[in-house]
Write an enzyme that holds these catalytic residues in place. Structure first.
Site, PDB file in Angstrom:
ATOM      1  N   ASN A  10       0.881  -1.166   0.000  1.00 24.83           N
ATOM      2  CA  ASN A  10       0.000   0.000   0.000  1.00 24.83           C
ATOM      3  C   ASN A  10       0.920   1.217   0.000  1.00 24.83           C
ATOM      4  O   ASN A  10       1.424   1.625   1.047  1.00 24.83           O
ATOM      5  CB  ASN A  10      -0.886  -0.039   1.247  1.00 24.83           C
ATOM      6  N   ARG A  90      -2.568  -2.088  -3.440  1.00 21.84           N
ATOM      7  CA  ARG A  90      -3.777  -1.310  -3.222  1.00 21.84           C
ATOM      8  C   ARG A  90      -3.719  -0.102  -4.148  1.00 21.84           C
ATOM      9  O   ARG A  90      -2.764   0.673  -4.110  1.00 21.84           O
ATOM     10  CB  ARG A  90      -3.849  -0.846  -1.775  1.00 21.84           C
ATOM     11  N   GLY A 207     -13.669   4.197  10.462  1.00 23.44           N
ATOM     12  CA  GLY A 207     -12.275   4.369  10.897  1.00 23.44           C
ATOM     13  C   GLY A 207     -11.960   5.842  10.829  1.00 23.44           C
ATOM     14  O   GLY A 207     -12.880   6.675  10.893  1.00 23.44           O
ATOM     15  N   GLU A 379      -8.282  -5.542   4.950  1.00 24.18           N
ATOM     16  CA  GLU A 379      -8.176  -5.140   3.542  1.00 24.18           C
ATOM     17  C   GLU A 379      -6.989  -5.823   2.863  1.00 24.18           C
ATOM     18  O   GLU A 379      -7.056  -6.184   1.694  1.00 24.18           O
ATOM     19  CB  GLU A 379      -8.044  -3.609   3.469  1.00 24.18           C
TER      20      GLU A 379
END
Ligand code: AMP
Length: 393
Positions: A10, A90, A207, A379
């Site tokens: 990510n 991601r 979140g 995720e």
């Protein structure tokens, strides 16, 4: 091709988060922060053994490609014989081009570059991560997994803004975000609550960033985030849904530039701006300040309002799932959201709700028509799963 070991990346503007999966299991994770300046790498095994915790040299910190060499060295320290079979990335925005994960070819790389403008704070860095991984792991497949892809099943009536149609055609649409999280929860329901997994489910990913999604039989009906991650719920520092007239006012009457307004709405608003205390729910929940109480009530009310809209558009609800840092941990928020929703069949069990969701928990009363749960999201695991599926197809 059998894929055993997957590296999930990510890549942000100044950071790269990484997680190594062997099969379905995460065995190593960490991150590099401060790229471009004084950077630091930290990596530890699933058992908590710290393998690297040091500053990067100027050369190592100069860009994503250089930083990926440090991650490569860390992987070798974990296991000198380790072979990474594939890398899953991601990617925040997939525009209308991508409704599923995709193997990154030369053409896909070009296509990705062509949609950078839709998420200028994220996509260019995601792409830099892909290019860096190509250099660090030559010949290995790279798979792009998009936050927006899960929402591509939205119909026009949920995806369009009521502005001249040409803008919709140009790509000004309600794309939605947090797709990996919604997808993960939707699949996880088959394990933890199969009786509702194919039903009508609202997932509240709460979140620091937050959005909600109405999912019918595993498919997104609609979601609260829109063209950018600024839409929908009030968040840690983002305002969420706002009358665009406020923006005209700030610019025309207050003389703010578009950059200043963007900063105000992205970084100084939400819980931080409303409370004047903190963006962190833990601070607000512990505070005696009436502004904290007011901000928390506001937060719950926004979630409730969006829940009503999602349920109406989906035509019912069988399950409500909370996830994300707040959804998994804040009993107070979950109780605040569900309070007064008995008319919808939502009855929360106070005692069950007292727990933190270290794993999936059911927090509804046995009499509740709607099953209420808190489920930890993952995720990275979803990206690893998608990467394996694409490579093994
Ligand atoms: P995320 O972006 O999903 O990592 O969520 C981070 C946010 O979760 C933090 O900013 C807090 O507001 C919230 N959070 C984490 N732990 C708790 C807790 N125990 N109680 C309330 N809120 C929490």
């Amino acid at each position: 091709m059998t894929i055993e070991t997957i590296l999930v990346l990510n890549a942000g503007s100044s950071s790269i988060k990484f997680q190594l999966f062997q099969g379905e299991e995460s065995v190593l994770s960490g991150q590099i922060d401060g790229l471009g300046a004084s950077a630091w790498v930290k990596g530890k095994t699933a058992e908590g053994k710290v393998l690297m915790d040091r500053a990067l040299s100027e050369e190592e910190a100069k860009d994503h490609t250089a930083a990926l060499q440090v991650i490569l060295a860390l992987l070798k320290e974990f296991d000198a014989n380790l072979e990474v079979d594939a890398i899953g990335h991601r990617v925040v925005h997939g525009s209308t081009n991508f409704s599923a994960p995709v193997l990154v070819t030369e053409e896909v790389d070009k296509e990705l570059e062509g949609i950078n403008h839709l998420a200028p704070l994220h996509n260019p860095h995601n792409l830099a991560g892909i290019r860096g991984a190509k250099a660090a792991f030559p010949g290995k497949p790279n798979v792009a997994c998009f936050d927006t892809a899960f929402h591509r099943t939205q119909e026009f009536k949920n995806e369009a803004y009521a502005i001249p149609l040409k803008y919709y055609e140009e790509g000004v649409r309600r794309y939605g975000m947090h797709g990996q999280s919604f997808h993960y929860i939707s699949e996880e329901l088959h394990n933890v609550a199969p009786e509702v997994a194919n039903g009508k489910v609202v997932v509240a990913h709460l979140g620091n960033g937050a959005s909600m999604c109405a999912i019918d039989n595993g498919k997104c009906v609609t979601t609260t985030m829109g063209f950018t991650p600024l839409d929908g719920l009030a968040m840690g520092t983002r305002c969420g849904l706002i009358d665009p007239g406020v923006i005209f006012y700030l610019m025309e009457e207050k003389g703010m530039t578009s950059k200043e307004v963007a900063h105000l709405l992205n970084k100084e608003s939400g819980m931080k701006g409303l409370s004047g205390i903190s963006q962190d729910m833990r601070d607000l929940e512990q505070s005696e300040d009436p502004r904290a109480k007011q901000a928390l009530e506001y937060y719950d009310n926004r979630v409730k309002r969006e829940l009503g809209a999602l349920v109406a558009v989906m035509g019912g609800i069988d399950a409500l799932v909370f996830t994300g840092g707040i959804g998994e941990n804040s009993a107070k928020t979950r109780a605040g959201v569900c309070k007064g929703l008995e008319f919808l069949g939502i009855e929360i069990d106070e005692e069950a709700n007292g727990a933190r969701a270290k794993e999936a928990i059911t927090i509804s009363k046995p009499s509740s028509k709607v099953k209420i749960m808190a489920i930890p999201t993952n995720e990275e695991a979803m990206i690893a799963r998608q990467t394996r599926e694409i490579c093994e197809a």
